[in-house]
Write a protein that holds these residues in place. Structure first.
Motif, PDB file in Angstrom:
ATOM      1  N   VAL A 125       0.807  -1.224   0.000  1.00 47.23           N
ATOM      2  CA  VAL A 125       0.000   0.000   0.000  1.00 47.23           C
ATOM      3  C   VAL A 125       0.838   1.273   0.000  1.00 47.23           C
ATOM      4  N   VAL A 126       2.149   1.160  -0.264  1.00 51.13           N
ATOM      5  CA  VAL A 126       3.007   2.350  -0.156  1.00 51.13           C
ATOM      6  C   VAL A 126       2.621   3.446  -1.148  1.00 51.13           C
ATOM      7  N   PHE A 127       2.034   3.081  -2.266  1.00 49.83           N
ATOM      8  CA  PHE A 127       1.597   4.089  -3.236  1.00 49.83           C
ATOM      9  C   PHE A 127       0.130   4.471  -3.014  1.00 49.83           C
ATOM     10  N   ALA A 128      -0.692   3.485  -2.706  1.00 52.99           N
ATOM     11  CA  ALA A 128      -2.112   3.759  -2.495  1.00 52.99           C
ATOM     12  C   ALA A 128      -2.327   4.710  -1.329  1.00 52.99           C
ATOM     13  N   ARG A 129      -1.613   4.505  -0.234  1.00 55.49           N
ATOM     14  CA  ARG A 129      -1.782   5.369   0.930  1.00 55.49           C
ATOM     15  C   ARG A 129      -1.367   6.810   0.619  1.00 55.49           C
ATOM     16  N   GLN A 130      -0.285   6.968  -0.138  1.00 55.78           N
ATOM     17  CA  GLN A 130       0.148   8.320  -0.493  1.00 55.78           C
ATOM     18  C   GLN A 130      -0.867   9.006  -1.397  1.00 55.78           C
ATOM     19  N   LEU A 131      -1.409   8.264  -2.348  1.00 54.72           N
ATOM     20  CA  LEU A 131      -2.396   8.847  -3.254  1.00 54.72           C
ATOM     21  C   LEU A 131      -3.686   9.175  -2.527  1.00 54.72           C
ATOM     22  N   ALA A 132      -4.045   8.354  -1.546  1.00 51.38           N
ATOM     23  CA  ALA A 132      -5.239   8.633  -0.760  1.00 51.38           C
ATOM     24  C   ALA A 132      -5.078   9.934   0.018  1.00 51.38           C
ATOM     25  N   ALA A 133      -3.858  10.202   0.469  1.00 54.91           N
ATOM     26  CA  ALA A 133      -3.604  11.405   1.265  1.00 54.91           C
ATOM     27  C   ALA A 133      -3.362  12.637   0.404  1.00 54.91           C
ATOM     28  N   LEU A 134      -2.693  12.470  -0.731  1.00 54.98           N
ATOM     29  CA  LEU A 134      -2.260  13.620  -1.528  1.00 54.98           C
ATOM     30  C   LEU A 134      -3.090  13.864  -2.781  1.00 54.98           C
ATOM     31  N   GLY A 135      -3.637  12.802  -3.342  1.00 53.32           N
ATOM     32  CA  GLY A 135      -4.332  12.932  -4.622  1.00 53.32           C
ATOM     33  C   GLY A 135      -5.684  13.600  -4.515  1.00 53.32           C
ATOM     34  N   ARG A 136      -6.046  14.303  -5.589  1.00 57.22           N
ATOM     35  CA  ARG A 136      -7.344  14.962  -5.681  1.00 57.22           C
ATOM     36  C   ARG A 136      -7.985  14.605  -7.019  1.00 57.22           C
ATOM     37  N   PRO A 137      -9.305  14.697  -7.103  1.00 55.50           N
ATOM     38  CA  PRO A 137      -9.945  14.461  -8.398  1.00 55.50           C
ATOM     39  C   PRO A 137      -9.346  15.374  -9.471  1.00 55.50           C
ATOM     40  N   GLY A 138      -9.030  14.781 -10.607  1.00 55.39           N
ATOM     41  CA  GLY A 138      -8.442  15.570 -11.690  1.00 55.39           C
ATOM     42  C   GLY A 138      -6.937  15.539 -11.730  1.00 55.39           C
ATOM     43  N   ASP A 139      -6.288  15.056 -10.663  1.00 54.31           N
ATOM     44  CA  ASP A 139      -4.838  14.872 -10.700  1.00 54.31           C
ATOM     45  C   ASP A 139      -4.502  13.716 -11.637  1.00 54.31           C
ATOM     46  N   VAL A 140      -3.207  13.495 -11.870  1.00 55.69           N
ATOM     47  CA  VAL A 140      -2.761  12.428 -12.770  1.00 55.69           C
ATOM     48  C   VAL A 140      -1.904  11.424 -11.995  1.00 55.69           C
ATOM     49  N   ALA A 141      -2.232  10.159 -12.091  1.00 55.29           N
ATOM     50  CA  ALA A 141      -1.433   9.093 -11.495  1.00 55.29           C
ATOM     51  C   ALA A 141      -0.770   8.315 -12.625  1.00 55.29           C
ATOM     52  N   MET A 142       0.570   8.301 -12.644  1.00 53.52           N
ATOM     53  CA  MET A 142       1.311   7.586 -13.681  1.00 53.52           C
ATOM     54  C   MET A 142       2.061   6.413 -13.059  1.00 53.52           C
ATOM     55  N   ALA A 143       1.665   5.203 -13.423  1.00 54.42           N
ATOM     56  CA  ALA A 143       2.268   3.983 -12.886  1.00 54.42           C
ATOM     57  C   ALA A 143       3.209   3.372 -13.911  1.00 54.42           C
ATOM     58  N   LEU A 144       4.435   3.074 -13.476  1.00 56.72           N
ATOM     59  CA  LEU A 144       5.415   2.462 -14.371  1.00 56.72           C
ATOM     60  C   LEU A 144       5.778   1.076 -13.850  1.00 56.72           C
ATOM     61  N   SER A 145       5.723   0.098 -14.742  1.00 54.27           N
ATOM     62  CA  SER A 145       6.031  -1.281 -14.375  1.00 54.27           C
ATOM     63  C   SER A 145       6.536  -2.002 -15.613  1.00 54.27           C
ATOM     64  N   THR A 146       7.453  -2.944 -15.432  1.00 49.62           N
ATOM     65  CA  THR A 146       7.903  -3.728 -16.586  1.00 49.62           C
ATOM     66  C   THR A 146       7.027  -4.953 -16.793  1.00 49.62           C
ATOM     67  N   SER A 147       6.365  -5.403 -15.723  1.00 49.59           N
ATOM     68  CA  SER A 147       5.524  -6.597 -15.818  1.00 49.59           C
ATOM     69  C   SER A 147       4.040  -6.266 -15.867  1.00 49.59           C
ATOM     70  N   GLY A 148       3.665  -5.114 -15.289  1.00 46.20           N
ATOM     71  CA  GLY A 148       2.251  -4.791 -15.181  1.00 46.20           C
ATOM     72  C   GLY A 148       1.563  -5.557 -14.078  1.00 46.20           C
ATOM     73  N   GLY A 149       2.364  -6.193 -13.201  1.00 46.45           N
ATOM     74  CA  GLY A 149       1.759  -7.037 -12.175  1.00 46.45           C
ATOM     75  C   GLY A 149       2.155  -6.731 -10.748  1.00 46.45           C
ATOM     76  N   ALA A 150       2.940  -5.674 -10.510  1.00 46.82           N
ATOM     77  CA  ALA A 150       3.358  -5.345  -9.146  1.00 46.82           C
ATOM     78  C   ALA A 150       2.130  -4.940  -8.325  1.00 46.82           C
ATOM     79  N   VAL A 151       1.925  -5.624  -7.205  1.00 48.75           N
ATOM     80  CA  VAL A 151       0.710  -5.413  -6.416  1.00 48.75           C
ATOM     81  C   VAL A 151       0.596  -3.980  -5.919  1.00 48.75           C
ATOM     82  N   ASN A 152       1.705  -3.407  -5.441  1.00 49.11           N
ATOM     83  CA  ASN A 152       1.609  -2.043  -4.911  1.00 49.11           C
ATOM     84  C   ASN A 152       1.311  -1.029  -6.010  1.00 49.11           C
ATOM     85  N   VAL A 153       1.793  -1.286  -7.205  1.00 48.19           N
ATOM     86  CA  VAL A 153       1.486  -0.409  -8.339  1.00 48.19           C
ATOM     87  C   VAL A 153       0.010  -0.518  -8.710  1.00 48.19           C
TER      88      VAL A 153
END
Length: 220
Positions: A125-153
């Motif tokens: 949850v290291v990314f989800a918790r930060q986005l829950a605290a900092l993110g607002r509607p209309g912001d942009v979340a950009m996730a980078l992964s080589t597998s597309g399967g990282a659970v925290n991403v």
């Protein structure tokens, strides 16, 4: 050189021949990888060009409305996320036209926060918790992964969706769960199983995305 490749150290004719053969192989291998990398990046840009333009338009709209870009990933994708954030928030000029710094944050940039969440809650949850605290509607979340399967991403993208953010995903191979679960509004899958080639192509795509955002009108 001898510390990295001890078999290249001179020690007679046989060793010299081995050294020269190894050097030729290193040159051949490097050149082949460079060609492979370039061909893949050109193919990706040719295929994903319209999708990148659509994503850039959505991101530009978000920035015009005061939105912030949050980039995140693990390992090498973590450093890529930091580079993306730096590129967007660096002011520049293009032929005299000012390119303003845009609000962009890498969610892997705060080691204290990252390790606190991983230790006290869970690494998933290291990314989800930060986005829950900092993110607002209309912001942009950009996730980078080589597998597309990282659970925290994936959980980060899920949280971004719940918040009402524009979601952008970069993945490799077949896109993994990121593609299967349709977690990104704008998904870019690099058709390669090589982590190195995937990251190289993703880096190029992110820079093109930045240029496309910059080309968008400053006002709606």
């Amino acid at each position: 050189m001898s510390g990295i490749y001890p078999f290249l150290t001179p020690a007679g004719d046989a060793a010299r021949d081995a050294r020269e053969s190894a050097a030729r192989e290193l040159v051949r291998s490097t050149a082949a990888k460079a060609v492979e990398s370039l061909e893949l990046r050109l193919r990706v840009l040719g295929t994903l060009g319209p999708a990148l333009a659509a994503c850039a338009a959505a991101m530009a709209t978000a920035f015009r409305a005061g939105g912030t870009l949050f980039a995140f990933g693990n390992g090498g994708s973590s450093t890529d996320a930091q580079a993306v954030a730096q590129v967007f928030r660096t002011p520049d000029r293009d032929g005299g036209r000012p390119w303003p710094a845009l609000p962009a944050i890498s969610l892997t940039g705060d080691a204290a926060l990252l390790t606190a969440l991983a230790n006290d809650v869970a690494f998933d949850v290291v990314f989800a918790r930060q986005l829950a605290a900092l993110g607002r509607p209309g912001d942009v979340a950009m996730a980078l992964s080589t597998s597309g399967g990282a659970v925290n991403v994936l959980r980060g993208l899920e949280q971004a969706r719940r918040t009402g953010m524009v979601t952008v995903g970069f993945a490799g191979s077949g896109g993994g769960r990121m593609a299967e679960e349709r977690l990104a509004d704008h998904l870019f899958v690099v058709p390669s199983s090589s982590v190195h080639r995937v990251q190289e192509a993703q880096t190029t795509a992110c820079h093109v995305l930045r240029e496309l955002v910059r080309a968008e009108p400053a006002e709606a």
